[in-house]
Design a protein around this motif. Structure first.
Motif, PDB file in Angstrom:
ATOM      1  N   SER A 100      -0.795   0.867  10.876  1.00 23.43           N
ATOM      2  CA  SER A 100       0.280   0.251  10.092  1.00 23.43           C
ATOM      3  C   SER A 100      -0.277  -0.472   8.875  1.00 23.43           C
ATOM      4  N   ASP A 101      -1.450  -1.089   9.001  1.00 26.76           N
ATOM      5  CA  ASP A 101      -2.058  -1.746   7.843  1.00 26.76           C
ATOM      6  C   ASP A 101      -2.539  -0.717   6.826  1.00 26.76           C
ATOM      7  N   ALA A 102      -2.999   0.426   7.303  1.00 27.29           N
ATOM      8  CA  ALA A 102      -3.394   1.493   6.378  1.00 27.29           C
ATOM      9  C   ALA A 102      -2.199   1.951   5.548  1.00 27.29           C
ATOM     10  N   ILE A 103      -1.045   2.066   6.189  1.00 23.65           N
ATOM     11  CA  ILE A 103       0.168   2.475   5.473  1.00 23.65           C
ATOM     12  C   ILE A 103       0.523   1.440   4.406  1.00 23.65           C
ATOM     13  N   ARG A 104       0.447   0.168   4.761  1.00 22.56           N
ATOM     14  CA  ARG A 104       0.767  -0.901   3.803  1.00 22.56           C
ATOM     15  C   ARG A 104      -0.204  -0.879   2.628  1.00 22.56           C
ATOM     16  N   LEU A 105      -1.500  -0.786   2.938  1.00 16.55           N
ATOM     17  CA  LEU A 105      -2.505  -0.797   1.881  1.00 16.55           C
ATOM     18  C   LEU A 105      -2.360   0.415   0.975  1.00 16.55           C
ATOM     19  N   CYS A 106      -1.989   1.539   1.555  1.00 16.60           N
ATOM     20  CA  CYS A 106      -1.780   2.755   0.760  1.00 16.60           C
ATOM     21  C   CYS A 106      -0.571   2.588  -0.155  1.00 16.60           C
ATOM     22  N   ASP A 107       0.508   2.070   0.402  1.00 15.47           N
ATOM     23  CA  ASP A 107       1.733   1.869  -0.382  1.00 15.47           C
ATOM     24  C   ASP A 107       1.510   0.898  -1.545  1.00 15.47           C
ATOM     25  N   GLU A 108       0.617  -0.077  -1.343  1.00 18.93           N
ATOM     26  CA  GLU A 108       0.359  -1.089  -2.370  1.00 18.93           C
ATOM     27  C   GLU A 108      -0.729  -0.672  -3.352  1.00 18.93           C
ATOM     28  N   GLY A 109      -1.281   0.529  -3.164  1.00 15.86           N
ATOM     29  CA  GLY A 109      -2.318   1.006  -4.074  1.00 15.86           C
ATOM     30  C   GLY A 109      -3.667   0.347  -3.871  1.00 15.86           C
ATOM     31  N   LEU A 110      -3.874  -0.262  -2.715  1.00 10.01           N
ATOM     32  CA  LEU A 110      -5.144  -0.952  -2.430  1.00 10.01           C
ATOM     33  C   LEU A 110      -6.124  -0.071  -1.664  1.00 10.01           C
ATOM     34  N   ALA A 111      -5.635   1.043  -1.135  1.00 13.21           N
ATOM     35  CA  ALA A 111      -6.485   2.004  -0.430  1.00 13.21           C
ATOM     36  C   ALA A 111      -6.428   3.334  -1.172  1.00 13.21           C
ATOM     37  N   MET A 112      -7.525   4.063  -1.134  1.00 21.18           N
ATOM     38  CA  MET A 112      -7.646   5.313  -1.868  1.00 21.18           C
ATOM     39  C   MET A 112      -7.009   6.466  -1.102  1.00 21.18           C
ATOM     40  N   GLU A 113      -6.199   7.262  -1.769  1.00 21.03           N
ATOM     41  CA  GLU A 113      -5.681   8.485  -1.161  1.00 21.03           C
ATOM     42  C   GLU A 113      -6.798   9.521  -1.103  1.00 21.03           C
ATOM     43  N   VAL A 114      -6.857  10.249   0.000  1.00 19.32           N
ATOM     44  CA  VAL A 114      -7.937  11.225   0.189  1.00 19.32           C
ATOM     45  C   VAL A 114      -7.359  12.570   0.605  1.00 19.32           C
ATOM     46  N   ASP A 115      -8.111  13.616   0.326  1.00 17.31           N
ATOM     47  CA  ASP A 115      -7.819  14.938   0.871  1.00 17.31           C
ATOM     48  C   ASP A 115      -8.730  15.096   2.076  1.00 17.31           C
ATOM     49  N   HIS A 116      -8.157  15.016   3.270  1.00 21.64           N
ATOM     50  CA  HIS A 116      -8.967  14.984   4.483  1.00 21.64           C
ATOM     51  C   HIS A 116      -9.852  16.212   4.626  1.00 21.64           C
ATOM     52  N   ASP A 117      -9.366  17.364   4.197  1.00 18.01           N
ATOM     53  CA  ASP A 117     -10.158  18.580   4.335  1.00 18.01           C
ATOM     54  C   ASP A 117     -11.297  18.645   3.321  1.00 18.01           C
ATOM     55  N   ASP A 118     -11.185  17.879   2.248  1.00 20.35           N
ATOM     56  CA  ASP A 118     -12.264  17.835   1.259  1.00 20.35           C
ATOM     57  C   ASP A 118     -13.380  16.881   1.680  1.00 20.35           C
ATOM     58  N   ILE A 119     -13.041  15.782   2.341  1.00 19.43           N
ATOM     59  CA  ILE A 119     -14.048  14.741   2.583  1.00 19.43           C
ATOM     60  C   ILE A 119     -14.511  14.660   4.030  1.00 19.43           C
ATOM     61  N   LEU A 120     -13.832  15.347   4.963  1.00 20.22           N
ATOM     62  CA  LEU A 120     -14.198  15.264   6.371  1.00 20.22           C
ATOM     63  C   LEU A 120     -14.684  16.616   6.884  1.00 20.22           C
ATOM     64  N   LYS A 121     -15.623  16.568   7.784  1.00 21.92           N
ATOM     65  CA  LYS A 121     -16.252  17.778   8.306  1.00 21.92           C
ATOM     66  C   LYS A 121     -15.263  18.582   9.159  1.00 21.92           C
ATOM     67  N   VAL A 138      -1.539   9.527   9.689  1.00 18.91           N
ATOM     68  CA  VAL A 138      -0.205   8.968   9.438  1.00 18.91           C
ATOM     69  C   VAL A 138      -0.038   8.470   8.007  1.00 18.91           C
ATOM     70  N   SER A 139      -1.090   8.603   7.206  1.00 17.39           N
ATOM     71  CA  SER A 139      -1.031   8.174   5.811  1.00 17.39           C
ATOM     72  C   SER A 139      -2.070   8.971   5.036  1.00 17.39           C
ATOM     73  N   ASP A 140      -1.810   9.189   3.747  1.00 18.98           N
ATOM     74  CA  ASP A 140      -2.769   9.886   2.899  1.00 18.98           C
ATOM     75  C   ASP A 140      -4.051   9.087   2.692  1.00 18.98           C
ATOM     76  N   CYS A 141      -4.018   7.808   3.062  1.00 21.62           N
ATOM     77  CA  CYS A 141      -5.191   6.943   2.893  1.00 21.62           C
ATOM     78  C   CYS A 141      -5.941   6.706   4.208  1.00 21.62           C
ATOM     79  N   PHE A 142      -5.402   7.182   5.314  1.00 19.41           N
ATOM     80  CA  PHE A 142      -5.899   6.809   6.647  1.00 19.41           C
ATOM     81  C   PHE A 142      -6.788   7.893   7.229  1.00 19.41           C
ATOM     82  N   ILE A 143      -7.975   7.495   7.696  1.00 21.79           N
ATOM     83  CA  ILE A 143      -8.926   8.413   8.328  1.00 21.79           C
ATOM     84  C   ILE A 143      -9.063   7.983   9.782  1.00 21.79           C
ATOM     85  N   PRO A 144      -8.377   8.658  10.707  1.00 17.83           N
ATOM     86  CA  PRO A 144      -8.328   8.185  12.099  1.00 17.83           C
ATOM     87  C   PRO A 144      -9.701   8.207  12.774  1.00 17.83           C
TER      88      PRO A 144
END
Length: 379
Positions: A100-121, A138-144
């Motif tokens: 839930s904090d990842a979602i908030r930080l993403c919505d506020e522009g404080l966390a970087m959006e990532v392409d999971h398939d580009d940056i994760l193995k 659950v968010s474009d900024c969240f890496i579970p």
């Protein structure tokens, strides 16, 4: 060899080659300029130790020029990142947060959006990371990283003679049958849900009720019934210590912390799995890192979130790995040698009555309900 066998053999070789390729792939930033130090933010205690053992120490062993420093501020990550952004001085490189904090930080522009398939193995069989993590992204900024739960532990030696051990979350409110202090987290999340459930609200209606002013007041009124018996905690290590010291009869905390108290420390503590709240934890990358900082973070994440490393983490703490491909690799505890699967919150025997944390609800309502909860605490 007939055509069918030829195709089967060819497919098998292709899959095997894909698996080997996935295992041997370098991170996408290999060879790029990188800093030699990282500041990682987490929760301290047994969970942070599992991160240190499962992937920080192995990563540093592979990259001896790198050092990692921990900041145990995840519980305040949103407020601190807001302040850092306002001051124009981001001092963290990678931050462990609840979903839930990842979602908030993403919505506020404080966390970087990532392409999971580009940056994760990819998974060992070549499955893309986004498919391996599935709905847990659950968010474009969240890496579970892990699936965990918040639940209750209780002192087995403080259960009154002739009384059964507590088996319902509503026993938290039964101070007549189970006298003694309780410990609850100093925030509304989970406490408000448990309060409404124990006040008679159906599980599937909890968030609809909690969205109303009347529902919020109803939850606080229910919590009022035990307020004088509560010790409020902020750090994940607090309830385990309070239980170990016998200062509380029962208290809420993360299931992995209770595993540590029960199995590693051999304390007289029992698990109360009823109405455990499932949640996710993972990384976010702060927005606007310098290029060399970001490259180091991405190189570390490629390693730290792969299939084997997330499975390795479960050897130190009873949290389920977020990758589907990691689950079959969960084995025994690194030191105790006991099977870890039965200690996972997702084990069928432990998951008969659970509540799935509502990320969207708390992302929308957290600030308003938190202000009301803190005002209630101060009364």
């Amino acid at each position: 060899m007939n055509l069918a066998k030829t195709l089967m053999a060819s497919t098998a070789l292709t899959v095997a080659a894909g698996a080997l390729a996935a295992q041997d792939m370098e991170s996408p930033v290999a060879g790029e300029p990188m800093i030699d130090s990282m500041t990682l933010v987490s929760w301290g205690g047994a969970y942070q130790n599992s991160q240190q053992k499962a992937y920080v120490e192995p990563y540093i062993e592979m990259n001896p020029e790198v050092s990692a420093t921990w900041d145990e501020s995840s519980n305040e990550a949103v407020a601190k990142l807001r302040a850092m952004a306002e001051a124009g001085n981001i001092t963290w490189d990678l931050v462990d947060v609840v979903a839930s904090d990842a979602i908030r930080l993403c919505d506020e522009g404080l966390a970087m959006e990532v392409d999971h398939d580009d940056i994760l193995k990819p998974a060992p069989d070549g499955t893309d990371a986004s498919d391996d993590f599935g709905d847990l992204i659950v968010s474009d900024c969240f890496i579970p990283q892990i699936v965990y739960s918040t639940t209750f532990g209780y002192r087995t030696d403080m259960v009154p003679e002739g009384v059964d051990a507590p088996d319902s979350v509503c026993d938290v409110w039964d101070t007549e049958t189970y006298p003694g202090k309780r410990s609850l987290e100093r925030r509304p999340i989970n406490n408000m849900e448990w309060a409404l459930y124990c006040d008679g609200v159906a599980k599937d209606e909890i968030y609809d009720v909690l969205a109303t002013e009347e529902g919020q007041d109803r939850a606080l009124d229910k919590l009022d019934e035990i307020k004088d018996d509560v010790i409020w905690w902020s750090a994940g290590a607090d309830t385990p210590q309070l239980l170990a010291d016998g200062e509380v009869f029962m208290g809420s905390t993360y299931n992995g912390r209770l595993f540590s108290v029960i199995e590693e420390q051999d304390q007289p503590v029992g698990m109360l799995w009823d109405m455990q709240v499932f949640d996710l934890d993972g990384w976010i990358i702060p927005e606007d890192l310098e290029e060399a900082e970001l490259n180091r973070v991405l190189d570390f994440l490629w390693f730290a979130t792969d299939t084997q490393r997330l499975a390795d983490q479960s050897a130190y703490i009873s949290y389920g790995p977020a990758r589907e491909s990691s689950a079959p690799l969960v084995s025994t505890h690194a030191e105790l040698g006991i099977e870890m699967a039965p200690h996972m919150p997702t084990d069928p025997d432990n998951a008969e009555n659970t509540l799935l944390y509502n990320y969207e609800f708390w992302a929308d309502y957290r600030d308003d309900i938190d202000a009301k909860f803190q005002a209630w605490l101060a009364q």
